[in-house]
Design a protein around this motif. Structure first.
Motif, mmCIF file in Angstrom:
data_model
loop_
_atom_site.group_PDB
_atom_site.id
_atom_site.type_symbol
_atom_site.label_atom_id
_atom_site.label_comp_id
_atom_site.label_asym_id
_atom_site.label_seq_id
_atom_site.Cartn_x
_atom_site.Cartn_y
_atom_site.Cartn_z
ATOM 1 N N SER A 96 -8.568 2.120 -5.588
ATOM 2 C CA SER A 96 -8.295 3.592 -4.943
ATOM 3 C C SER A 96 -6.767 4.064 -5.075
ATOM 4 O O SER A 96 -6.343 5.144 -5.599
ATOM 5 N N GLN A 97 -5.792 3.050 -4.527
ATOM 6 C CA GLN A 97 -4.251 3.508 -4.698
ATOM 7 C C GLN A 97 -3.819 3.601 -6.196
ATOM 8 O O GLN A 97 -2.751 4.287 -6.314
ATOM 9 N N LYS B 9 -2.168 5.995 -11.921
ATOM 10 C CA LYS B 9 -0.936 5.677 -12.087
ATOM 11 C C LYS B 9 -0.848 5.000 -13.439
ATOM 12 O O LYS B 9 -1.630 4.706 -14.242
ATOM 13 N N GLU C 94 0.802 -1.156 0.083
ATOM 14 C CA GLU C 94 0.030 -0.105 0.158
ATOM 15 C C GLU C 94 1.027 1.372 -0.229
ATOM 16 O O GLU C 94 0.388 2.261 -0.595
ATOM 17 N N ALA C 95 1.917 1.311 0.607
ATOM 18 C CA ALA C 95 2.570 2.364 0.876
ATOM 19 C C ALA C 95 3.561 2.644 -0.450
ATOM 20 O O ALA C 95 3.780 3.773 -0.977
ATOM 21 N N LEU D 4 2.252 1.770 -3.602
ATOM 22 C CA LEU D 4 1.354 2.182 -4.481
ATOM 23 C C LEU D 4 1.246 3.612 -4.140
ATOM 24 O O LEU D 4 0.669 4.437 -5.125
ATOM 25 N N GLN D 5 1.028 4.133 -2.939
ATOM 26 C CA GLN D 5 0.960 5.462 -2.521
ATOM 27 C C GLN D 5 1.869 6.242 -3.220
ATOM 28 O O GLN D 5 1.608 7.640 -3.772
ATOM 29 N N VAL D 6 3.170 6.121 -3.231
ATOM 30 C CA VAL D 6 4.203 7.177 -3.440
ATOM 31 C C VAL D 6 4.870 6.748 -5.020
ATOM 32 O O VAL D 6 4.978 8.050 -5.462
ATOM 33 N N TYR E 280 -6.753 -2.939 -4.878
ATOM 34 C CA TYR E 280 -6.169 -1.513 -4.734
ATOM 35 C C TYR E 280 -6.573 -0.321 -5.809
ATOM 36 O O TYR E 280 -5.838 0.150 -6.003
#
Length: 240
Positions: free
Chosen positions: A108-109, A113, A81-82, A84-86, A106
């Motif tokens: 929403s993340q 992208k 999750e981290a 995918l966030q950055v 995932y």
């Protein structure tokens, strides 16, 4: 760079050369590799050897930590999750059968992208060979593209060679080996081409995602298909 437009009916190519100096320089974009099996590990290794920083993530975080230590300063382990966030670019190096669930879990993340899809829709058969797990006229690229979260963009890439060739042909001299890619959105060509160059290959665009079937196992541009080997730009030009 070289762009090809694949015309499947008469099996001809139209192409034009795009000089490297016109490529966008966007290497500050963050790249995450999700899944650290054979392909994910090799892509990570190739990119770090090309001085491209990568984020490593897997369901088992200890695998990401271990590989990051092996690869050195250009590799950083993160939970999925981290990562995918950055990250701006997600190399989704997981089994084709798991991608639908991943894109849903995932969603929403992954919005907005760039997703790089190296998947091949295959499984082993009773003779230790491979069989296609979807319809003969279907491609993993098109099926995955239909499931994209809002604003996400897909490129089919890094899946036209087996893991051994992907490792051994990286940085090949005097002429780089080719890696083909396809995407519906030409606005991400620069990011994908730079990623392929950083991994030690010559990028060749074959067209839109509807050409993904050519890039997957048994396809005309796959090592384990009609092409049958790694090729340089000069060799692929001679073939067509």
């Amino acid at each position: 760079m070289v762009h090809w437009s694949y015309l499947s009916k008469d099996r001809t190519f139209a192409w034009s050369i795009k000089h490297k100096k016109t490529m966008l320089k966007i290497s500050d974009t963050k790249v995450a590799i999700i899944g650290l099996g054979n392909i994910g590990r090799v892509v990570a290794d190739n990119l770090t050897k090309g001085n491209r920083a990568v984020i490593l993530a897997a369901r088992d975080f200890s695998k990401a930590q271990k590989l990051a230590k092996e690869l050195g300063d250009f590799a950083q382990p993160m939970e999925i999750e981290a990562a995918l966030q950055v990250a701006d670019i997600i190399v989704l190096a997981i089994w084709f059968a798991d991608i639908q669930e991943f894109l849903t879990q995932y969603a929403s993340q992954l919005e907005g992208k760039i997703i790089v899809d190296p998947s091949n829709p295959i499984a082993t058969d009773e003779n230790s060979g491979f069989v296609k797990t979807i319809g003969a006229d279907e491609s993993a690229g098109q099926l995955n593209a239909a499931l994209l979260p809002k604003g996400a963009k897909l490129a089919k890439a890094f899946g036209t060679l087996g893991a051994a060739s992907l490792a051994n042909a990286s940085g090949q001299k005097p002429e780089m080996a080719v890696l083909f890619y396809a995407t519906d959105d030409q606005s991400i060509d620069g990011q994908i081409e730079e990623l392929i160059v950083d991994a030690g290959f010559e990028p060749v665009r074959v067209g839109s995602i509807d050409q993904s079937i050519q890039l997957e196992v048994f396809g005309e541009l796959h090592e384990f298909g009609a092409l049958g080997k790694t090729v340089t730009l000069a060799e692929i030009t001679e073939i067509v």
